[in-house]
Design a protein around this motif. Structure first.
Motif, PDB file in Angstrom:
ATOM      1  N   ARG A 151       0.922  -1.392   4.946  1.00  0.00           N
ATOM      2  CA  ARG A 151       1.110  -0.778   6.190  1.00  0.00           C
ATOM      3  C   ARG A 151       1.823   0.009   6.629  1.00  0.00           C
ATOM      4  NH1 ARG A 151       0.439   0.301  10.518  1.00  0.00           N
ATOM      5  NH2 ARG A 151       0.299  -0.779  12.523  1.00  0.00           N
ATOM      6  N   ARG A 152       3.178  -0.167   5.803  1.00  0.00           N
ATOM      7  CA  ARG A 152       4.309   0.891   6.098  1.00  0.00           C
ATOM      8  C   ARG A 152       4.797   1.262   4.745  1.00  0.00           C
ATOM      9  NH1 ARG A 152       3.512   0.799  10.961  1.00  0.00           N
ATOM     10  NH2 ARG A 152       4.513  -0.030  12.457  1.00  0.00           N
ATOM     11  N   ALA A 158       1.977  10.739  -2.164  1.00  0.00           N
ATOM     12  CA  ALA A 158       2.587  10.716  -3.415  1.00  0.00           C
ATOM     13  C   ALA A 158       2.943  12.166  -3.663  1.00  0.00           C
ATOM     14  CB  ALA A 158       1.557  10.271  -4.369  1.00  0.00           C
ATOM     15  N   ALA A 159       3.596  12.690  -4.978  1.00  0.00           N
ATOM     16  CA  ALA A 159       3.822  13.945  -5.251  1.00  0.00           C
ATOM     17  C   ALA A 159       2.790  14.738  -5.328  1.00  0.00           C
ATOM     18  CB  ALA A 159       4.743  13.943  -6.422  1.00  0.00           C
ATOM     19  N   ALA A 184      -0.949   8.093   1.156  1.00  0.00           N
ATOM     20  CA  ALA A 184      -1.116   6.700   1.143  1.00  0.00           C
ATOM     21  C   ALA A 184      -1.364   5.942   2.518  1.00  0.00           C
ATOM     22  CB  ALA A 184       0.210   6.146   0.549  1.00  0.00           C
ATOM     23  N   TYR A 185      -0.922   6.539   3.453  1.00  0.00           N
ATOM     24  CA  TYR A 185      -1.030   5.914   5.052  1.00  0.00           C
ATOM     25  C   TYR A 185      -2.491   6.026   5.241  1.00  0.00           C
ATOM     26  CZ  TYR A 185      -0.070   4.606   9.582  1.00  0.00           C
ATOM     27  OH  TYR A 185      -0.071   3.910  10.660  1.00  0.00           O
ATOM     28  N   TRP A 215      -4.997   1.340  -2.747  1.00  0.00           N
ATOM     29  CA  TRP A 215      -3.732   0.920  -2.421  1.00  0.00           C
ATOM     30  C   TRP A 215      -2.647   1.816  -3.006  1.00  0.00           C
ATOM     31  CZ3 TRP A 215       0.407  -1.670  -5.136  1.00  0.00           C
ATOM     32  CH2 TRP A 215       1.235  -2.351  -4.163  1.00  0.00           C
ATOM     33  N   ILE A 216      -2.063   2.834  -2.676  1.00  0.00           N
ATOM     34  CA  ILE A 216      -1.321   3.738  -3.452  1.00  0.00           C
ATOM     35  C   ILE A 216       0.058   4.078  -3.044  1.00  0.00           C
ATOM     36  CG2 ILE A 216      -3.404   4.959  -4.620  1.00  0.00           C
ATOM     37  CD1 ILE A 216      -3.156   7.105  -2.246  1.00  0.00           C
TER      38      ILE A 216
END
Ligand code: HEM
Length: 291
Positions: A151-152, A158-159, A184-185, A215-216
């Motif tokens: 969620r947060r 990611a790079a 990711a968000y 899920w990253i």
């Protein structure tokens, strides 16, 4: 850094805090502009503070090398060697310490702050979590941390990955030389993957482990966060210890907005909560501590 509390630790802490504050300046993300402005303004200031901090750290490394004992991280790094048996240089040790601090401490501490921010605004989850902690069970603790990271995510992206050979992703073709930035968000708020994505619901992760590609928060592939397991462990320990000894209450106000702090996205007010010590009868599993 293996320093006992006292004047030197305070001085090092002050230098590091001052130095890392540069991370909140957009210039920190623009190396070409940093080169242009290295002689004045915030970049010059950062370089001055970095020099001072380096002096403190190198001094500490030299002292420790002479002593050759201790069981803290610095001592372990001093005892480590390369594959060919050669010891790590002072610069390598300094870089490792900074990596631990910036990549490891800041991220984990901020993610915990979000966890508290989410928990006090989701009292049903908090109640269930406290009951599970009291019963000595870990599953819901892990699920809550995974849900916080969904969620947060403190690192939204990611790079960047440079495309080496033409590739198709989601119907788009990318040529070599392009840079792709996994977000990711966005992935973690896709309603097709996570129904009601804005609800804070640890139960999502109770029966199934998070998906490798859905899920990253720690990135993925070969460059996935090297400290992911350590961070999960640390967060679980802190969360369980805190909930078994204290009662969490909202520090007031609406949900906290996102604010960029150093390299992370953090709660705008730092994840403010009120803590009250739990009495022995409220905390059946563990003895209350003074907080
Ligand atoms: C909640 C805590 C943490 C989060 C959310 C986090 C997140 C990330 C992310 C998103 C990346 C980029 C991965 C990619 O591009 O695929 C990364 C890389 C990295 N993280 Fe973490 N991290 C955390 C804790 C830690 C800790 C505790 C350490 C060390 C003790 C650490 C060390 C590193 C290092 C060294 C890299 C670079 C890896 C590489 O480039 O090969 N991180 N982290």
């Amino acid at each position: 850094f293996g320093l006992e509390g006292g004047e030197r630790l305070d001085a090092l802490r002050a230098s590091l805090t001052e130095m890392l504050a540069f991370g909140a300046n957009p210039l920190s993300l623009l190396p070409p502009l940093q080169r242009e402005t290295a002689k004045y303004g915030p970049v010059a200031r950062f370089l001055r503070i970095r020099e001072r901090t380096d002096e403190q750290i190198y001094g500490l490394i030299a002292e420790r090398r002479a002593l050759a004992d201790g069981d803290d991280v610095l001592s372990m790094l001093l005892g480590a060697s390369h594959e060919d048996g050669s010891p790590m240089s002072d610069t390598e040790i300094r870089d490792e310490l900074m990596t631990l601090l910036v990549a490891g401490h800041e991220t984990t501490a901020t993610e915990l702050a979000w966890c508290f921010e989410r928990l006090v605004r989701n009292p049903d989850v908090l109640r269930k979590l406290v009951a599970e902690v009291d019963a000595g069970r870990d599953e819901y603790v892990t699920a809550t941390i995974r849900e916080t990271l969904r969620r947060r995510p403190v690192l939204i992206n990611a790079a960047p990955r440079k495309v080496m050979a033409e590739i198709e992703v989601g119907g788009w073709t990318y040529a070599p030389g392009c840079h792709l930035v996994p977000n990711a968000y966005l992935v973690q708020h896709d309603p097709e993957i996570y129904p009601e994505p804005y609800a804070f619901r640890p139960e999502r992760f109770l029966d199934a482990d998070p998906g490798t590609y859905t899920w990253i928060p720690f990135g993925g592939g070969r460059r996935r966060c090297i400290g992911a397991s350590f961070a999960m462990l640390e967060m679980g320990i802190v969360l369980s210890a805190l909930l078994s000894r204290t009662e969490l209450r909202s520090g007031g106000g609406h949900l906290e907005l996102n604010r960029r702090r150093m390299i992370t996205v953090s709660p705008s007010k730092g994840g403010r909560v009120e803590l009250r010590s739990r009495t022995a009868s409220e905390s059946p599993a563990r003895a209350p501590a003074s907080v």
